[in-house]
Motif scaffolding. Structure first.
Motif, short mmCIF file in Angstrom:
data_model
loop_
_atom_site.label_atom_id
_atom_site.label_comp_id
_atom_site.label_asym_id
_atom_site.label_seq_id
_atom_site.Cartn_x
_atom_site.Cartn_y
_atom_site.Cartn_z
N SER A 84 30.77 86.14 4.91
CA SER A 84 29.61 85.80 5.72
C SER A 84 28.54 85.19 4.84
O SER A 84 28.56 85.33 3.61
CB SER A 84 29.07 87.04 6.44
N GLY A 85 27.60 84.50 5.49
CA GLY A 85 26.55 83.88 4.71
C GLY A 85 25.37 83.46 5.56
O GLY A 85 25.40 83.54 6.79
N LYS A 86 24.35 83.00 4.86
CA LYS A 86 23.15 82.48 5.51
C LYS A 86 22.78 81.18 4.82
O LYS A 86 22.84 81.08 3.59
CB LYS A 86 22.00 83.49 5.41
N ALA A 87 22.40 80.19 5.63
CA ALA A 87 22.03 78.89 5.09
C ALA A 87 20.67 78.48 5.65
O ALA A 87 20.36 78.75 6.81
CB ALA A 87 23.09 77.85 5.46
N LEU A 88 19.88 77.82 4.81
CA LEU A 88 18.53 77.42 5.19
C LEU A 88 18.29 75.96 4.80
O LEU A 88 18.70 75.53 3.73
CB LEU A 88 17.48 78.29 4.50
N GLY A 89 17.60 75.23 5.68
CA GLY A 89 17.16 73.88 5.37
C GLY A 89 18.24 72.82 5.48
O GLY A 89 19.21 72.85 4.72
N SER A 90 18.11 71.91 6.44
CA SER A 90 19.06 70.79 6.62
C SER A 90 20.50 71.27 6.65
O SER A 90 21.38 70.72 5.97
CB SER A 90 18.87 69.74 5.50
N VAL A 91 20.75 72.31 7.45
CA VAL A 91 22.09 72.89 7.54
C VAL A 91 23.02 71.95 8.32
O VAL A 91 22.64 71.41 9.36
CB VAL A 91 22.05 74.26 8.23
N ARG A 92 24.22 71.78 7.82
CA ARG A 92 25.24 70.97 8.50
C ARG A 92 26.57 71.70 8.39
O ARG A 92 27.12 71.84 7.30
CB ARG A 92 25.34 69.58 7.88
N MET A 93 27.09 72.17 9.54
CA MET A 93 28.36 72.90 9.59
C MET A 93 29.39 72.03 10.30
O MET A 93 29.22 71.65 11.45
CB MET A 93 28.18 74.23 10.33
N THR A 94 30.49 71.71 9.60
CA THR A 94 31.53 70.83 10.15
C THR A 94 32.79 71.63 10.42
O THR A 94 33.28 72.35 9.54
CB THR A 94 31.83 69.69 9.17
N ASP A 95 33.32 71.51 11.65
CA ASP A 95 34.55 72.16 12.05
C ASP A 95 35.58 71.06 12.31
O ASP A 95 35.54 70.38 13.33
CB ASP A 95 34.32 72.99 13.32
N LYS A 96 36.51 70.86 11.36
CA LYS A 96 37.47 69.76 11.46
C LYS A 96 38.47 69.99 12.58
O LYS A 96 38.90 69.03 13.23
CB LYS A 96 38.20 69.61 10.12
N GLU A 97 38.87 71.24 12.82
CA GLU A 97 39.87 71.53 13.86
C GLU A 97 39.34 71.19 15.25
O GLU A 97 40.10 70.73 16.11
CB GLU A 97 40.28 73.00 13.80
N ASN A 98 38.06 71.45 15.49
CA ASN A 98 37.48 71.22 16.81
C ASN A 98 36.64 69.95 16.89
O ASN A 98 35.93 69.73 17.88
CB ASN A 98 36.64 72.43 17.23
N SER A 99 36.71 69.10 15.85
CA SER A 99 35.99 67.82 15.83
C SER A 99 34.53 68.00 16.20
O SER A 99 34.01 67.33 17.10
CB SER A 99 36.66 66.81 16.78
N SER A 100 33.86 68.95 15.54
CA SER A 100 32.48 69.25 15.90
C SER A 100 31.62 69.44 14.66
O SER A 100 32.10 69.79 13.59
CB SER A 100 32.41 70.50 16.78
N ILE A 101 30.31 69.18 14.85
CA ILE A 101 29.31 69.37 13.81
C ILE A 101 28.13 70.09 14.42
O ILE A 101 27.71 69.77 15.53
CB ILE A 101 28.84 68.02 13.23
N ILE A 102 27.60 71.10 13.72
CA ILE A 102 26.38 71.78 14.14
C ILE A 102 25.33 71.61 13.05
O ILE A 102 25.60 71.84 11.87
CB ILE A 102 26.63 73.28 14.40
N LYS A 103 24.13 71.18 13.46
CA LYS A 103 23.04 70.98 12.52
C LYS A 103 21.84 71.82 12.92
O LYS A 103 21.67 72.15 14.09
CB LYS A 103 22.65 69.49 12.48
N GLY A 104 21.03 72.19 11.96
CA GLY A 104 19.81 72.96 12.21
C GLY A 104 19.14 73.29 10.90
O GLY A 104 19.51 72.75 9.84
N ASN A 105 18.17 74.19 10.93
CA ASN A 105 17.47 74.58 9.71
C ASN A 105 17.72 76.03 9.29
O ASN A 105 17.42 76.40 8.16
CB ASN A 105 15.97 74.33 9.86
N VAL A 106 18.25 76.84 10.21
CA VAL A 106 18.60 78.23 9.89
C VAL A 106 19.97 78.52 10.49
O VAL A 106 20.20 78.28 11.68
CB VAL A 106 17.56 79.22 10.46
#
Length: 205
Positions: A84-106
């Motif tokens: 598990s983890g926590k990310a801050l600032g210009s977060v970009r999470m890429t899911d290749k299997e589901n062809s999706s990207i989630i962006k945010g700051n927290v």
């Protein structure tokens, strides 16, 4: 210094500049560094990595990736033990299997449970060869579906979404990747070409 290579049974490290504390087994990252363990590949240019536990705090240009997903941000704190983890600032999470990207700051995520939650300017993008769905909300949350490799996406409050053939607003939304069903809750309105539809609840595929 310079072309540092470390190999042991837990991880492989390649770096420009690192420090190592022999008492705590903590690696200090002071330059471009890549660490590969059994689960993930970690990259950062500043921070630290605990070679005993796999815990890391990555402070400059951090990226954590595996075969199906990667996450980049300004700051990432990660635990290999809990995955598990926590990310801050210009977060970009890429899911290749589901062809999706989630962006945010927290963002908070758990690879073991396959869950993620993103807030502060959260945007979800689901793309294919012909179009991309853009979804914005105060909070985005993904959890695994009962079908393997499929996800359920929840969007809470002030939802806005856009595709070239469809746009809409509502208070909250649920999206099922397995069959592309979208449920819009609390006074949704959708537009398509010259048509507008409003209701208490809308479900579409």
């Amino acid at each position: 210094y310079k072309n540092v290579v470390v190999v042991n049974e837990k991880y492989t490290l390649n770096s420009d500049t690192v420090g190592y504390n022999t008492e705590t087994s903590r690696i200090t990252i002071n330059g471009p560094t890549t660490i590969r363990d059994s689960a993930n590949t970690l990259y950062a240019e500043n921070g630290w990595y605990d070679s005993n536990t796999g815990e890391a705090e990555l402070l400059k240009n951090p990226v954590i990736s595996n075969e199906t997903q990667n996450i980049a941000a300004n700051y990432i704190r990660y635990s290999k033990e809990t995955k598990s983890g926590k990310a801050l600032g210009s977060v970009r999470m890429t899911d290749k299997e589901n062809s999706s990207i989630i962006k945010g700051n927290v963002a908070e995520y758990n690879d073991l449970k396959e869950t993620a939650m993103v807030t502060d300017s959260a945007v979800y993008m689901n793309f294919n060869d012909s179009d991309t769905l853009y979804l914005h909300a105060d909070t985005l949350r993904t959890i695994p579906d009962t079908v393997p490799d499929e996800k359920i996406v929840f969007a809470f409050h002030k939802v806005r979404f856009f595709r070239t053939d469809l746009q809409g607003i509502c208070d909250s939304m649920v999206y099922f990747t397995r069959d592309s069903i979208i449920q819009l809750h609390n006074f949704p309105i959708i537009w398509s070409d010259i048509h507008q539809l409003s209701a208490d609840f809308i479900e579409m595929k």
